[in-house]
Design an enzyme around this catalytic site. Sequence first.
Site, PDB file in Angstrom:
ATOM      1  N   GLY A 212       0.839  -1.209   0.000  1.00 35.03           N
ATOM      2  CA  GLY A 212       0.000   0.000   0.000  1.00 35.03           C
ATOM      3  C   GLY A 212       0.861   1.240   0.000  1.00 35.03           C
ATOM      4  O   GLY A 212       2.052   1.174  -0.289  1.00 35.03           O
ATOM      5  N   ASN A 213       0.260   2.385   0.304  1.00 26.02           N
ATOM      6  CA  ASN A 213       1.050   3.617   0.432  1.00 26.02           C
ATOM      7  C   ASN A 213       0.394   4.536   1.451  1.00 26.02           C
ATOM      8  O   ASN A 213      -0.665   4.207   1.999  1.00 26.02           O
ATOM      9  CB  ASN A 213       1.223   4.291  -0.940  1.00 26.02           C
ATOM     10  CG  ASN A 213      -0.106   4.662  -1.550  1.00 26.02           C
ATOM     11  OD1 ASN A 213      -0.846   5.471  -1.006  1.00 26.02           O
ATOM     12  ND2 ASN A 213      -0.437   4.052  -2.684  1.00 26.02           N
ATOM     13  N   HIS A 214       1.031   5.675   1.692  1.00 23.88           N
ATOM     14  CA  HIS A 214       0.599   6.542   2.806  1.00 23.88           C
ATOM     15  C   HIS A 214      -0.521   7.521   2.437  1.00 23.88           C
ATOM     16  O   HIS A 214      -0.835   8.395   3.228  1.00 23.88           O
ATOM     17  CB  HIS A 214       1.785   7.348   3.332  1.00 23.88           C
ATOM     18  CG  HIS A 214       2.772   6.521   4.072  1.00 23.88           C
ATOM     19  ND1 HIS A 214       2.457   5.803   5.201  1.00 23.88           N
ATOM     20  CD2 HIS A 214       4.085   6.263   3.833  1.00 23.88           C
ATOM     21  CE1 HIS A 214       3.508   5.161   5.636  1.00 23.88           C
ATOM     22  NE2 HIS A 214       4.521   5.418   4.812  1.00 23.88           N
ATOM     23  N   SER A 215      -1.095   7.412   1.268  1.00 20.32           N
ATOM     24  CA  SER A 215      -2.133   8.379   0.887  1.00 20.32           C
ATOM     25  C   SER A 215      -3.282   8.356   1.900  1.00 20.32           C
ATOM     26  O   SER A 215      -3.794   7.290   2.250  1.00 20.32           O
ATOM     27  CB  SER A 215      -2.661   8.041  -0.507  1.00 20.32           C
ATOM     28  OG  SER A 215      -3.846   8.762  -0.733  1.00 20.32           O
ATOM     29  N   ALA A 280      -3.783   7.622  -5.236  1.00 24.44           N
ATOM     30  CA  ALA A 280      -2.386   7.166  -5.322  1.00 24.44           C
ATOM     31  C   ALA A 280      -2.441   5.668  -5.616  1.00 24.44           C
ATOM     32  O   ALA A 280      -2.393   4.833  -4.708  1.00 24.44           O
ATOM     33  CB  ALA A 280      -1.676   7.446  -4.012  1.00 24.44           C
TER      34      ALA A 280
END
Length: 403
Positions: A212-215, A280
């Site tokens: 995943g990512n930090h969005s 994102a």
Amino acid sequence: MSILSGKNILLGISAGIAAYKTASLVRLFVKSGAHVKVVMTPSAKDFITPLTLSTLSKNPVESSFTNDQDDNEVWNNHVDLGLWADYFIIAPATANTLSKMANGICDNLLLATYLSAKCPVYFAPAMDLDMYKHQSTINSFEKLKSFENIMIPATKGELASGLVGEGRMAEPEDIVTFIENDILDKLPLKNKNVLITAGPTYEAIDPVRFIGNHSSGKMGFEIAKAAANLGAEVTLITGPTYQKISHSLIHVIPVVSAKDMYDEVHKYFDTTDIAILSAAVADFRPKEVALQKIKKKADTFTLELERTQDILASLGAIKQQQYLVGFALETNNALENAKGKLKKKNLNLIVLNSLQDKGAGFKGDTNKVTFIDNKNAITEFQLKSKTKVAEDLLNEIVKQIDA
Ligand code: CTP
């Protein structure tokens, strides 16, 4: 959520028996999420007490040019009140007050505020049927309409005199609905379908893990709100996020992976007028998703990844009438890279945020952006809240689709 949410509503009450209904009116405005202040004519206080109205509106009620405070006379600034208001609603509007409004007379605070107000003004007449029909009253209505004030017509029914006819002030619920509809009708994105993507995507590795990512999703949610506040019907397709939204014009579709997001976006794109892709999206996903939880057998572990579909590029390839907006998050050569993406993905506009700018990007409540359009016009903005960035973006789009 009502279109009145967060708006400043100034209610002007003049001296008619229908003033007793303004307690409900204040309550309904407050319930819709608006901030409410009341200004009343001195004689209106004979029909409803300022205490009732200040309790319900949670604000002091003004009715004279000065206030006594411990023997010090304080001037009530009608200009400030007028400037504070996003909407000024005069209800009930008596024949006397309407006539004075029409002729520029300002012998009380309500009328002085009316003359200073720059916002849209609504008036809900209330009077006996013969007064309502009198040519002099009709002249006031016409004159006020020529000032672009908006009349909320009186209804027919039993009047305080015992007579039956036209002249009853519209019911509080109907006044609120009338104003909401009138505002919506005039909004620049009314009847436009806006498609927005937001948040991160999660690409499964096994049943318990993902890439995943930090969005945070905040930027996309703010864009959805800004679009709905301009009257658009919004479809918000979002990856996993803690953001919450509740608005009658926003339809939220939660998704998890890039593939889910791609499928949902393509279901709606045909009927979309404006698409803003702020998600994102993961660029890669595990080639194989393990059906069982992966055990830590060895010291190292290699995950083979494959490309996800580029949702934005796929829309650029098929777009017809749609206005297409993408985001670019860059660390170096920001402007050149963003221009490249605008062209390659066939966008109308790209929003560049450079990770080198402090306060810009994924996680926080602020962003610093530059808009680049397909005619190569570049507009750079200061660091702002994401709410303001979203408003700037929607205003720019409205300008461009109207041009
Ligand atoms: N985007 C998308 N689908 C993807 C990847 C990105 O729709 N699979 C969209 C994003 O929502 C954003 C834009 O493409 O609007 C730009 O994403 P970005 O990651 O900055 O650019 P990429 O094109 O992925 O290029 P790179 O990662 O090489 O910078």
